[in-house]
Design an enzyme around this catalytic site. Structure first.
Site, PDB file in Angstrom:
ATOM      1  N   HIS A  33       0.712  -1.111   0.328  1.00 51.64           N
ATOM      2  CA  HIS A  33      -0.279  -0.311  -0.031  1.00 51.64           C
ATOM      3  C   HIS A  33       0.909   1.349  -0.182  1.00 51.64           C
ATOM      4  CE1 HIS A  33      -3.191  -2.908   2.594  1.00 51.64           C
ATOM      5  NE2 HIS A  33      -3.508  -2.663   1.168  1.00 51.64           N
ATOM      6  N   GLY A  83      -3.148  -1.945  -6.704  1.00 52.71           N
ATOM      7  CA  GLY A  83      -1.601  -3.039  -7.008  1.00 52.71           C
ATOM      8  C   GLY A  83      -1.544  -3.742  -8.170  1.00 52.71           C
ATOM      9  N   GLN A  88      -9.204  -8.022  -9.664  1.00 53.35           N
ATOM     10  CA  GLN A  88      -9.747  -6.170  -9.682  1.00 53.35           C
ATOM     11  C   GLN A  88      -9.499  -5.290 -10.449  1.00 53.35           C
ATOM     12  OE1 GLN A  88      -9.985  -5.457  -5.924  1.00 53.35           O
ATOM     13  NE2 GLN A  88      -7.902  -3.911  -6.018  1.00 53.35           N
ATOM     14  N   VAL A 121       4.121  -5.558  -4.930  1.00 53.88           N
ATOM     15  CA  VAL A 121       5.589  -5.865  -3.915  1.00 53.88           C
ATOM     16  C   VAL A 121       5.618  -7.169  -3.146  1.00 53.88           C
ATOM     17  CG1 VAL A 121       6.219  -4.486  -1.995  1.00 53.88           C
ATOM     18  CG2 VAL A 121       5.238  -3.457  -3.789  1.00 53.88           C
TER      19      VAL A 121
END
Ligand code: PAF
Length: 286
Positions: A38, A148, A154, A181
């Site tokens: 995030h 992300g 999504q 990440v």
């Protein structure tokens, strides 16, 4: 950093940001329980816009009846501290009643790209995501929004929604995907990783490792179905209890592929370890 918990306060705060600097606003939508993934989105947002608005809302509409809505980690004070440290200007943290007032009756459904993979395994999940993200976009009206690539399907659903609805703020082309990440052993960062016991956490690294082997096999001309079957067998042998799907798909439409074509493709996997469902995806032939 200002924290807004009502739409009125949010509207005024966003209007204030619009008048400061060049007024360009980036939105980073989250469900909280923030991790380095995030914070990477926030850092990228700061590079691309003058002001960053982050949202934290554990959206009940995207959880199925037997999923982890109640258990989902909630740590607003700690998350606010992290966001402030990253230079976020405004945190939008509505309650469920503020987001879905009594009488709320709208459902946003994006056919096609929502149907397979997580959409098949979690009925209604992407309707819940599309509904809340459309609301977040209308509430904040950001110039850009960042998500992300870990939640690759999504991202595709949200881009389709923005395109189909001719959204202006943000335009579909300003919905930005940021690479996943990973932990040192390759596991994709996720708020759900904290559900894993130490043994499960160690075993979970088998997922990205098996994916890399599968991708190498496919890129080397190996049979796709065989490579995906080997991936499933490898993660089950490592301690996963089941695999919801292991798939090769077109990177844009997410249509299934039985062989590598000329365009970009993606391997996408969802697998369960203990009670935890992990998802991951990686580029193939990139
Ligand atoms: O990826 C998430 O954290 C959520 O699905 C999102 C996009 C914030 C919508 O609730």
């Amino acid at each position: 950093m200002q924290i807004a918990t009502t739409r009125d306060v949010l509207r005024n705060a966003v209007a204030g940001l619009r008048q400061a600097g060049d007024g360009r606003i980036a939105l980073v939508p989250t469900m909280g329980a923030l991790h380095e993934g995030h914070l990477t989105l926030v850092r990228r947002a700061r590079e691309l816009a003058d002001h960053v608005v982050a949202s934290i809302f554990v959206n009940p509409k995207q959880f199925g009846p037997n999923e982890d809505l109640d258990a989902y980690p909630r740590q607003l004070a700690e998350d606010a501290r992290l966001l402030e440290g990253e230079g976020v200007a405004l945190l939008w943290a509505p309650t469920v009643a503020e987001m879905y007032p009594s009488g709320f009756a709208t459902n946003v459904s994006v056919a096609g790209v929502s149907d397979r993979l997580c959409g098949a395994a979690r009925p209604g999940h992407f309707d819940g995501v599309a509904t809340v993200v459309l609301k977040l976009f209308n509430q904040v009206q950001p110039d850009i929004a960042l998500f992300g690539e870990k939640d690759y399907q999504q991202l595709a659903v949200i881009r389709s929604m923005a395109r189909d609805c001719d959204l202006a703020l943000p335009e579909a082309r300003n919905i930005i995907g940021v690479p996943t990440v990973r932990e040192a052993d390759g596991l994709a960062m996720s708020s759900r990783n904290r559900y894993l016991s130490p043994e499960q956490r160690a075993a979970a690294a088998a997922l990205p490792q098996a994916m890399r082997r599968t991708i190498a096999a496919i890129e080397g001309g190996g049979d796709v179905a065989g490579a995906l079957a080997a991936l499933e067998a490898e993660v089950i042998a490592a301690g996963f209890s089941s695999v919801d799907y292991a798939d090769l798909a077109d990177a844009a439409s997410l249509a299934p592929l039985t062989a590598l074509g000329t365009g970009p493709a993606r391997v996408l996997v969802a697998a369960r370890i203990g009670g935890t469902r992990l998802i991951d995806n990686m580029a193939v032939g990139a």
